[in-house]
Design a protein around this motif. Sequence first.
Motif, mmCIF file in Angstrom:
data_model
loop_
_atom_site.group_PDB
_atom_site.id
_atom_site.type_symbol
_atom_site.label_atom_id
_atom_site.label_comp_id
_atom_site.label_asym_id
_atom_site.label_seq_id
_atom_site.Cartn_x
_atom_site.Cartn_y
_atom_site.Cartn_z
ATOM 1 N N LYS A 106 -24.364 32.792 57.009
ATOM 2 C CA LYS A 106 -24.981 31.641 56.339
ATOM 3 C C LYS A 106 -25.870 30.856 57.296
ATOM 4 O O LYS A 106 -26.983 30.447 56.937
ATOM 5 N N ALA B 72 -29.122 32.830 58.024
ATOM 6 C CA ALA B 72 -30.065 32.805 56.896
ATOM 7 C C ALA B 72 -30.778 31.465 56.798
ATOM 8 O O ALA B 72 -32.003 31.403 56.593
ATOM 9 N N ASP C 124 -34.813 30.447 57.272
ATOM 10 C CA ASP C 124 -35.561 29.660 56.286
ATOM 11 C C ASP C 124 -36.177 28.419 56.926
ATOM 12 O O ASP C 124 -37.304 28.032 56.602
#
Length: 210
Positions: free
Chosen positions: A81, A84, A88
């Motif tokens: 998590k 990711a 972003d």
Amino acid sequence: MKLTLIKIMEMILPPFINSLIKLVKKSKPKRKISELHNHDIFSTMNRVRNEVGNLKFFTHGEYDKVKTRMCYDFAKHKTLKCSARMMDLLSVRDIDTMDRDELKKLILEEQGNMHREYIKAIKIEWDLKGVEPKDVEYVIHLFESFRYDVVVSFEHRINSIFGSTYNENNFELMLAVLEMWAMGIDLLPRDMQTTFESLNGKFKDIKYLS
């Protein structure tokens, strides 16, 4: 009195050199934050997840497969998590040109979002695998208590990074933040081991679905 060649050079060279340095700085292309997609923090996430996967826990001298698996699942969600969301973050529109204070606010918000997202994922998986909600909360609280000094250090370091004149642009600011986060990720196996070793035999006999 006639000026000697040496004196003339002494008068001309310093301003010329300073102008040349300024010209080089201006002509040097600014690096884009998107280049940091190749930062080693992402390979660090993978390495640390594998390190935690190799941890083994015992209860009263017997291998505790439930505790071992729970520990890995926790680290799995945290690293995946966070990785990711960091990816972003590096792709946010206009991140290279946004105001320094705006960038700092974005990073602090994203740091909080990473935490909330991996905690949510852990709760969902553990619930599906038969861990009681009160036990889920207990383990998460335990981990966060061991991790508290790292989290506080993150906030202190972010304030220091953005307060320093050494970091002249957004690329350098983001690079410094990623280096700091990478240090925290490197400490994850230690904190996971401390957390799950302190659980004793709490989960040894539950049916932890694989």
